[in-house]
Design a protein around this motif. Structure first.
Motif, PDB file in Angstrom:
ATOM      1  N   UNK A  11       0.852  -1.191   0.000  1.00  0.00           N
ATOM      2  CA  UNK A  11       0.000   0.000   0.000  1.00  0.00           C
ATOM      3  C   UNK A  11       0.887   1.241   0.000  1.00  0.00           C
ATOM      4  N   UNK A  12       0.960   1.917  -1.149  1.00  0.00           N
ATOM      5  CA  UNK A  12       1.770   3.124  -1.266  1.00  0.00           C
ATOM      6  C   UNK A  12       1.042   4.268  -0.562  1.00  0.00           C
ATOM      7  N   UNK A  13       1.713   4.880   0.392  1.00  0.00           N
ATOM      8  CA  UNK A  13       1.106   5.985   1.131  1.00  0.00           C
ATOM      9  C   UNK A  13       1.707   7.310   0.680  1.00  0.00           C
ATOM     10  N   UNK A  14       0.920   8.163   0.008  1.00  0.00           N
ATOM     11  CA  UNK A  14       1.438   9.505  -0.276  1.00  0.00           C
ATOM     12  C   UNK A  14       1.507  10.319   1.002  1.00  0.00           C
ATOM     13  N   UNK A  15       2.584  11.070   1.146  1.00  0.00           N
ATOM     14  CA  UNK A  15       2.759  11.951   2.298  1.00  0.00           C
ATOM     15  C   UNK A  15       2.621  13.404   1.861  1.00  0.00           C
ATOM     16  N   UNK A  62      -4.725   5.576   2.083  1.00  0.00           N
ATOM     17  CA  UNK A  62      -5.267   6.933   2.183  1.00  0.00           C
ATOM     18  C   UNK A  62      -5.199   7.372   3.643  1.00  0.00           C
ATOM     19  N   UNK A  63      -4.400   8.394   3.911  1.00  0.00           N
ATOM     20  CA  UNK A  63      -4.250   8.941   5.257  1.00  0.00           C
ATOM     21  C   UNK A  63      -4.748  10.382   5.225  1.00  0.00           C
ATOM     22  N   UNK A  64      -5.789  10.670   5.999  1.00  0.00           N
ATOM     23  CA  UNK A  64      -6.394  11.998   5.942  1.00  0.00           C
ATOM     24  C   UNK A  64      -5.389  13.107   6.236  1.00  0.00           C
ATOM     25  N   UNK A  65      -4.440  12.857   7.115  1.00  0.00           N
ATOM     26  CA  UNK A  65      -3.472  13.891   7.475  1.00  0.00           C
ATOM     27  C   UNK A  65      -2.691  14.353   6.247  1.00  0.00           C
ATOM     28  N   UNK A  66      -2.436  13.438   5.344  1.00  0.00           N
ATOM     29  CA  UNK A  66      -1.573  13.743   4.200  1.00  0.00           C
ATOM     30  C   UNK A  66      -2.323  14.216   2.963  1.00  0.00           C
ATOM     31  N   UNK A  67      -3.619  13.912   2.846  1.00  0.00           N
ATOM     32  CA  UNK A  67      -4.298  14.215   1.583  1.00  0.00           C
ATOM     33  C   UNK A  67      -5.458  15.204   1.718  1.00  0.00           C
ATOM     34  N   UNK A 120     -10.480   0.640  -9.262  1.00  0.00           N
ATOM     35  CA  UNK A 120      -9.425  -0.317  -9.574  1.00  0.00           C
ATOM     36  C   UNK A 120      -9.150  -1.328  -8.477  1.00  0.00           C
ATOM     37  N   UNK A 121      -9.916  -1.279  -7.391  1.00  0.00           N
ATOM     38  CA  UNK A 121      -9.681  -2.212  -6.291  1.00  0.00           C
ATOM     39  C   UNK A 121      -8.369  -1.977  -5.578  1.00  0.00           C
ATOM     40  N   UNK A 122      -7.972  -0.711  -5.468  1.00  0.00           N
ATOM     41  CA  UNK A 122      -6.648  -0.398  -4.916  1.00  0.00           C
ATOM     42  C   UNK A 122      -6.685   0.350  -3.590  1.00  0.00           C
ATOM     43  N   UNK A 123      -7.847   0.435  -2.945  1.00  0.00           N
ATOM     44  CA  UNK A 123      -7.922   1.045  -1.616  1.00  0.00           C
ATOM     45  C   UNK A 123      -7.553  -0.019  -0.587  1.00  0.00           C
ATOM     46  N   UNK A 124      -6.275  -0.081  -0.245  1.00  0.00           N
ATOM     47  CA  UNK A 124      -5.781  -1.162   0.606  1.00  0.00           C
ATOM     48  C   UNK A 124      -5.732  -0.792   2.081  1.00  0.00           C
ATOM     49  N   UNK A 125      -5.723   0.505   2.409  1.00  0.00           N
ATOM     50  CA  UNK A 125      -5.680   0.910   3.819  1.00  0.00           C
ATOM     51  C   UNK A 125      -6.212   2.332   3.931  1.00  0.00           C
ATOM     52  N   UNK A 126      -6.805   2.623   5.096  1.00  0.00           N
ATOM     53  CA  UNK A 126      -7.365   3.947   5.368  1.00  0.00           C
ATOM     54  C   UNK A 126      -6.987   4.343   6.790  1.00  0.00           C
ATOM     55  N   UNK A 127      -6.345   5.510   6.920  1.00  0.00           N
ATOM     56  CA  UNK A 127      -5.870   5.982   8.214  1.00  0.00           C
ATOM     57  C   UNK A 127      -6.416   7.379   8.496  1.00  0.00           C
ATOM     58  N   UNK A 128      -6.658   7.638   9.780  1.00  0.00           N
ATOM     59  CA  UNK A 128      -7.172   8.922  10.229  1.00  0.00           C
ATOM     60  C   UNK A 128      -6.185   9.622  11.153  1.00  0.00           C
ATOM     61  N   UNK A 129      -6.058  10.916  10.970  1.00  0.00           N
ATOM     62  CA  UNK A 129      -5.412  11.822  11.920  1.00  0.00           C
ATOM     63  C   UNK A 129      -5.905  13.211  11.570  1.00  0.00           C
ATOM     64  N   UNK A 130      -5.925  14.096  12.535  1.00  0.00           N
ATOM     65  CA  UNK A 130      -6.410  15.454  12.289  1.00  0.00           C
ATOM     66  C   UNK A 130      -5.228  16.398  12.071  1.00  0.00           C
ATOM     67  N   UNK A 131      -5.540  17.561  11.496  1.00  0.00           N
ATOM     68  CA  UNK A 131      -4.523  18.575  11.187  1.00  0.00           C
ATOM     69  C   UNK A 131      -4.700  19.754  12.129  1.00  0.00           C
ATOM     70  N   UNK A 134     -16.400   4.672  -2.403  1.00  0.00           N
ATOM     71  CA  UNK A 134     -15.516   4.054  -3.389  1.00  0.00           C
ATOM     72  C   UNK A 134     -15.381   2.549  -3.189  1.00  0.00           C
ATOM     73  N   UNK A 135     -16.074   2.009  -2.185  1.00  0.00           N
ATOM     74  CA  UNK A 135     -16.097   0.565  -2.001  1.00  0.00           C
ATOM     75  C   UNK A 135     -15.241   0.036  -0.875  1.00  0.00           C
ATOM     76  N   UNK A 136     -14.627   0.939  -0.097  1.00  0.00           N
ATOM     77  CA  UNK A 136     -13.764   0.470   0.992  1.00  0.00           C
ATOM     78  C   UNK A 136     -14.609   0.092   2.203  1.00  0.00           C
ATOM     79  N   UNK A 137     -14.404  -1.124   2.676  1.00  0.00           N
ATOM     80  CA  UNK A 137     -15.116  -1.586   3.862  1.00  0.00           C
ATOM     81  C   UNK A 137     -14.199  -2.177   4.902  1.00  0.00           C
ATOM     82  N   UNK A 138     -12.905  -1.865   4.811  1.00  0.00           N
ATOM     83  CA  UNK A 138     -11.918  -2.466   5.696  1.00  0.00           C
ATOM     84  C   UNK A 138     -11.711  -1.683   6.980  1.00  0.00           C
TER      85      UNK A 138
END
Length: 280
Positions: A144-148, A181-186, A202-213, A245-249
């Motif tokens: 899972x590539x995480x953009x920062x 997808x990390x809310x802090x970064x995007x 594309x079935x590529x939502x492999x992880x979802x992370x939360x943090x506030x800014x 977008x179909x993420x249920x993880x």
């Protein structure tokens, strides 16, 4: 926590770094007590405690390891450094498999010393993924590539947007490489909602992370992630985007914050779970 609260935590995962002042046994015990079903682990504390001991601890407690952090740092130019990076990432893939997670989060790496070539750095990430993706697939692991956030482009991650992450991921099967997808970064990126939809198609939502800014950012900026609900991000809207977008993880909360780390870890874990229910 009440039964309704436990139900509200059904997809909640606590990233180990959020409460890094807790040992692995302490974290495990508190998660069981609070009804937290998932944990995102980090390689360094896992290695310190022992890989097999950690895997057994998680299994015995009935906890799901939602992700392992982190692989990546794939931008080196020196051939020997590149070989070391590939070897280390293969080790991380093996560790993820041993822990029972299916997702290794990648922080791609910053500019090599003396370089100003962003495109070259990104191309070397793609070259590394061409070797790592099939190896990960053979071990049952997704990368899972995480953009920062762009403020980290020079030293930590030349992949700054979900579009850039997907451009890399889409060179490989979705079962092998996707995005985190990390809310802090995007949260700042007006193109991110469309890119989340693209990732979902594309079935590529492999992880979802939360943090506030929260601002002002601390010196060094790395450890400035805010507790949920205390900053500028509409966390519920981002959750809605990934779910549409179909993420249920799992939904993993990952906070880096010196003030939070200086307090009682058990209280922090409980407060984070409560804030997740309240704000996410």
């Amino acid at each position: 926590m009440s039964e309704s609260g436990s139900e509200a935590l059904a997809r909640f995962s606590i990233n180990q770094m959020t409460v890094k002042q807790l040992s692995l046994p302490e974290l495990t015990s508190e998660c069981v007590k609070l009804g937290i079903p998932g944990v995102g682990l980090w390689r360094e504390p896992v290695q310190s405690y022992g890989l097999e001991r950690t895997a057994k601890l998680m299994r015995d407690a009935g906890l799901t390891v939602t992700t392992l952090c982190r692989g990546g740092f794939l931008t080196a130019i020196d051939p020997h450094a590149r070989v070391r990076a590939i070897d280390d990432n293969k080790a991380a893939i093996d560790e993820a498999a041993a822990l029972g997670t299916d997702t290794l989060v990648l922080v791609s790496g910053g500019l090599p010393p003396g370089s100003k070539d962003l495109q070259g750095a990104r191309s070397r990430i793609a070259e590394a993924l061409a070797e790592l993706a099939p190896y990960a697939a053979s071990r049952g692991i997704r990368l899972a590539i995480e953009p920062l956030h762009p403020m980290f482009a020079s030293d930590r991650c030349v992949v700054s947007t979900l579009a850039q992450a997907l451009d890399l991921a889409e060179r490989f099967p979705s079962s092998e490489v996707g995005v985190c997808v990390d809310t802090y970064h995007v949260w700042w990126d007006d193109q991110a909602p469309a890119q989340i939809a693209r990732a979902g198609r594309g079935g590529r939502l492999h992880a979802f992370q939360l943090a506030d800014w929260i601002t002002p950012l601390p010196e060094g900026v790395l450890n400035g992630r805010g507790q949920l609900g205390e900053g500028s991000i509409d966390l519920r809207s981002w959750r809605a985007l990934v779910e549409e977008a179909g993420y249920g993880g799992p939904i993993e909360v990952e906070l880096f914050n010196e003030a939070l780390w200086s307090g009682d870890g058990r209280e922090l874990l409980s407060a984070t779970a409560q804030n997740y229910v309240r704000h996410a």
